[in-house]
Design a protein around this motif. Structure first.
Motif, PDB file in Angstrom:
ATOM      1  N   MET A 188     -47.784   4.850   6.756  1.00  8.68           N
ATOM      2  CA  MET A 188     -48.903   4.849   7.697  1.00  8.68           C
ATOM      3  C   MET A 188     -49.961   3.813   7.299  1.00  8.68           C
ATOM      4  N   GLN A 189     -50.120   3.615   5.984  1.00 10.81           N
ATOM      5  CA  GLN A 189     -51.067   2.588   5.544  1.00 10.81           C
ATOM      6  C   GLN A 189     -50.587   1.208   5.972  1.00 10.81           C
ATOM      7  N   ILE A 190     -49.279   0.978   5.854  1.00  6.09           N
ATOM      8  CA  ILE A 190     -48.728  -0.295   6.300  1.00  6.09           C
ATOM      9  C   ILE A 190     -48.888  -0.436   7.808  1.00  6.09           C
ATOM     10  N   GLY A 191     -48.509   0.633   8.533  1.00 12.52           N
ATOM     11  CA  GLY A 191     -48.659   0.601   9.976  1.00 12.52           C
ATOM     12  C   GLY A 191     -50.110   0.449  10.390  1.00 12.52           C
ATOM     13  N   GLY A 192     -51.006   1.108   9.651  1.00 14.20           N
ATOM     14  CA  GLY A 192     -52.422   1.014   9.977  1.00 14.20           C
ATOM     15  C   GLY A 192     -52.979  -0.378   9.778  1.00 14.20           C
ATOM     16  N   GLN A 193     -52.529  -1.046   8.707  1.00 17.83           N
ATOM     17  CA  GLN A 193     -52.998  -2.409   8.457  1.00 17.83           C
ATOM     18  C   GLN A 193     -52.495  -3.365   9.535  1.00 17.83           C
ATOM     19  N   GLY A 194     -51.221  -3.187   9.926  1.00 14.87           N
ATOM     20  CA  GLY A 194     -50.710  -3.999  11.018  1.00 14.87           C
ATOM     21  C   GLY A 194     -51.402  -3.653  12.326  1.00 14.87           C
ATOM     22  N   LEU A 195     -51.636  -2.346  12.542  1.00 13.24           N
ATOM     23  CA  LEU A 195     -52.330  -1.909  13.750  1.00 13.24           C
ATOM     24  C   LEU A 195     -53.744  -2.478  13.798  1.00 13.24           C
ATOM     25  N   ALA A 196     -54.379  -2.588  12.628  1.00 12.94           N
ATOM     26  CA  ALA A 196     -55.730  -3.151  12.590  1.00 12.94           C
ATOM     27  C   ALA A 196     -55.742  -4.574  13.135  1.00 12.94           C
ATOM     28  N   GLY A 197     -54.737  -5.354  12.733  1.00 16.79           N
ATOM     29  CA  GLY A 197     -54.660  -6.718  13.250  1.00 16.79           C
ATOM     30  C   GLY A 197     -54.472  -6.742  14.755  1.00 16.79           C
ATOM     31  N   LEU A 198     -53.635  -5.836  15.282  1.00 15.32           N
ATOM     32  CA  LEU A 198     -53.421  -5.762  16.725  1.00 15.32           C
ATOM     33  C   LEU A 198     -54.695  -5.315  17.445  1.00 15.32           C
ATOM     34  N   LEU A 199     -55.396  -4.318  16.869  1.00 16.93           N
ATOM     35  CA  LEU A 199     -56.606  -3.817  17.499  1.00 16.93           C
ATOM     36  C   LEU A 199     -57.712  -4.869  17.538  1.00 16.93           C
ATOM     37  N   VAL A 200     -57.767  -5.698  16.493  1.00 14.05           N
ATOM     38  CA  VAL A 200     -58.767  -6.770  16.495  1.00 14.05           C
ATOM     39  C   VAL A 200     -58.537  -7.690  17.689  1.00 14.05           C
ATOM     40  N   ARG A 201     -57.263  -7.955  17.986  1.00  9.04           N
ATOM     41  CA  ARG A 201     -56.939  -8.811  19.125  1.00  9.04           C
ATOM     42  C   ARG A 201     -57.277  -8.131  20.455  1.00  9.04           C
ATOM     43  N   LEU A 202     -56.988  -6.832  20.551  1.00 12.62           N
ATOM     44  CA  LEU A 202     -57.090  -6.140  21.841  1.00 12.62           C
ATOM     45  C   LEU A 202     -58.490  -5.618  22.137  1.00 12.62           C
ATOM     46  N   VAL A 203     -59.091  -4.911  21.179  1.00 17.56           N
ATOM     47  CA  VAL A 203     -60.373  -4.240  21.458  1.00 17.56           C
ATOM     48  C   VAL A 203     -61.452  -4.571  20.441  1.00 17.56           C
ATOM     49  N   GLY A 204     -61.136  -5.385  19.434  1.00 19.74           N
ATOM     50  CA  GLY A 204     -62.129  -5.715  18.420  1.00 19.74           C
ATOM     51  C   GLY A 204     -62.177  -4.676  17.317  1.00 19.74           C
ATOM     52  N   ALA A 205     -62.839  -5.022  16.221  1.00 18.46           N
ATOM     53  CA  ALA A 205     -62.897  -4.130  15.058  1.00 18.46           C
ATOM     54  C   ALA A 205     -63.608  -2.824  15.387  1.00 18.46           C
ATOM     55  N   VAL A 206     -64.659  -2.893  16.198  1.00 15.66           N
ATOM     56  CA  VAL A 206     -65.428  -1.684  16.515  1.00 15.66           C
ATOM     57  C   VAL A 206     -64.594  -0.707  17.329  1.00 15.66           C
ATOM     58  N   GLY A 207     -63.933  -1.201  18.359  1.00 17.03           N
ATOM     59  CA  GLY A 207     -63.092  -0.330  19.163  1.00 17.03           C
ATOM     60  C   GLY A 207     -61.967   0.285  18.349  1.00 17.03           C
ATOM     61  N   GLY A 208     -61.460  -0.460  17.370  1.00 20.17           N
ATOM     62  CA  GLY A 208     -60.386   0.065  16.540  1.00 20.17           C
ATOM     63  C   GLY A 208     -60.797   1.259  15.703  1.00 20.17           C
ATOM     64  N   LEU A 209     -62.078   1.363  15.378  1.00 19.59           N
ATOM     65  CA  LEU A 209     -62.539   2.486  14.559  1.00 19.59           C
ATOM     66  C   LEU A 209     -62.398   3.824  15.280  1.00 19.59           C
ATOM     67  N   VAL A 210     -62.340   3.784  16.594  1.00 17.46           N
ATOM     68  CA  VAL A 210     -62.161   5.024  17.350  1.00 17.46           C
ATOM     69  C   VAL A 210     -60.820   5.672  17.018  1.00 17.46           C
ATOM     70  N   VAL A 211     -59.827   4.855  16.656  1.00 19.39           N
ATOM     71  CA  VAL A 211     -58.513   5.380  16.283  1.00 19.39           C
ATOM     72  C   VAL A 211     -58.637   6.337  15.115  1.00 19.39           C
ATOM     73  N   ASP A 212     -59.455   5.994  14.138  1.00 21.19           N
ATOM     74  CA  ASP A 212     -59.626   6.856  12.976  1.00 21.19           C
ATOM     75  C   ASP A 212     -60.281   8.175  13.360  1.00 21.19           C
TER      76      ASP A 212
END
Length: 423
Positions: free
Chosen positions: A156-180
């Motif tokens: 999940m940490q690996i997936g989360g790090q990859g997901l973070a990169g995808l979220l930065v592209r799609l919704v930005g770092a702030v929007g990605g924090l909602v996932v947590d």
């Protein structure tokens, strides 16, 4: 807390499955935050290495502030209820970051405060988590359970790090924090459905909090194996935290990676953690738990020395190789030692011993993060990574000079001596 029933297999253990799924989802969200918060601080708020160090320190400082009383308090309470409360508190804390951002009021001190409060929740969650595993899993299956849990966490940490990169592209770092935030709520829901009895434990008459804390400290200080691993862990974590504090900014500024690629590079390097969790039990059986613990520590020390060798373009491979080998060694060693500690320490003392050791293991992390931030600003990122890698290597290598060094198998509870519930 009642003793866990004998189970035929982890797959048929409903409560373990709920714990496994809930923790996996929570770690997925948390892994995105590990990448997104420093990215937000650096790219959105203009933070330098010093502030990145402050943010990392804030996340680990609660182990020094509340670790000991938390362990003594949790030893007499339902671990499941503590974990649910910690999940809900963390969700409420983290949602404040995107709300402040969209209101135009987010600041670096706000990020640091959120990291601190989330760290407090983590102290209570992780301490109670160790006790809940022993409640839902039979002692004979602790290596298998810890391997599966840590393997899932690593995945999940690996997936989360990859997901973070995808979220930065799609919704930005702030929007990605909602996932947590969502992940904490899912974790709480899974824990709520666990049926294993874990009623609050009360001694008669109840011991004062200070006495319970003192008993936990005494147990660790007087036991040569717990004491050695605690000291080594604290020194090693100083070096490892120094490395981890600077990985994101090192990738951005020294390796010239784009923000959206940082998560992917970290994810590739972190696959070693999944491998480590998978092979830990096999290594322990083949080598013996003592030898496995010792040589995995030595390996983690050597692996960290590869990270500062990384350079832009093709030289990034050294960063990936170092992080891969580091993840494999650290996680495999944690599986072996974690299962041993859960059997070695009597259940009524487990939370206190855990928080005493982790106060030292994790208590060095805030100082390491701040030190890495200061040195990163003054000496440069690469030089600081070299210093931290050497500290980790020396700490890990010192295990061969302790009583643990020559052991094929780690000691059983029969070797525990004076470590008892009434110590």
């Amino acid at each position: 807390m009642t003793s866990p029933p004998v189970v035929l297999g982890l797959r048929r253990n409903r409560d373990f499955t709920l714990l496994w799924w809930g923790e996996g989802v929570s770690v997925l969200g948390n892994a995105t935050t590990v990448v997104l918060v420093p990215l937000l601080a650096v790219t959105g708020l203009g933070a330098g290495a010093g502030w990145v160090g402050v943010l990392t320190a804030a996340a680990w400082l609660p182990w020094l502030l509340v670790g000991l009383p938390a362990g003594a308090w949790i030893d007499e309470r339902s671990p499941r209820r503590v974990m649910i409360a910690a999940d809900l508190t963390a969700a409420a804390t983290l949602i404040s970051v995107p709300l402040a951002w969209f209101a135009g009021a987010l600041t670096l001190p706000h990020l640091a405060t959120a990291a601190l409060l989330n760290g407090v929740s983590t102290v209570f969650f992780r301490t109670a988590y160790v006790k809940l595993v022993t409640a839902v899993v039979d002692p004979s299956q602790l290596e298998a359970a810890n391997g599966r849990l840590m393997g899932t966490e690593s995945a999940m940490q690996i997936g989360g790090q990859g997901l973070a990169g995808l979220l930065v592209r799609l919704v930005g770092a702030v929007g990605g924090l909602v996932v947590d935030v969502v992940s904490f709520l899912v974790s709480a829901a899974c824990l709520w459905r666990i049926h294993t009895p874990d009623t609050e434990q009360r001694t008669a008459p109840p011991e004062p909090l200070v006495a319970r804390i003192r008993a936990g400290i005494t147990a660790v200080v007087h036991d040569p194996y717990l004491r050695a691993l605690t000291v080594i862990g604290g020194a090693s974590n100083f070096g490892l935290t120094g490395i981890n504090t600077l990985t994101v900014i090192f990738c951005l500024r020294s390796l010239d990676l784009q923000p959206s690629l940082v998560g992917y590079v970290l994810a590739i390097g972190s696959t070693g953690a999944v491998v480590g969790a998978t092979v830990a039990r096999r290594i322990s059986v083949r080598w013996g738990s003592g030898r496995a613990s010792t040589w995995l520590l030595v390996s983690s020390g050597l692996s960290g020395l590869l990270v500062p060798l990384a350079t832009p373009d093709a030289g990034v491979i050294w960063f990936v190789l170092g992080m891969f080998a580091l993840g494999l060694s650290v996680v495999a060693g944690n599986v072996v030692r974690g299962a041993w500690r859960q059997r070695y320490v009597p259940a009524p003392m487990l939370a206190r011993v855990v928080t005493t050791t982790q106060m030292i293991n994790y208590g060095t992390m805030p100082a390491a993060a701040l030190t890495a931030g200061v040195l990163g600003e003054s000496l440069g990122l690469r030089a600081t990574l070299v210093i931290m890698a050497v500290i980790n290597a020396l700490a890990c290598a010192s295990v061969v000079a302790t009583r643990l060094g020559p052991l094929r198998e780690l000691p059983t509870r029969g070797d525990l001596g004076t470590l008892t519930a009434g110590a």
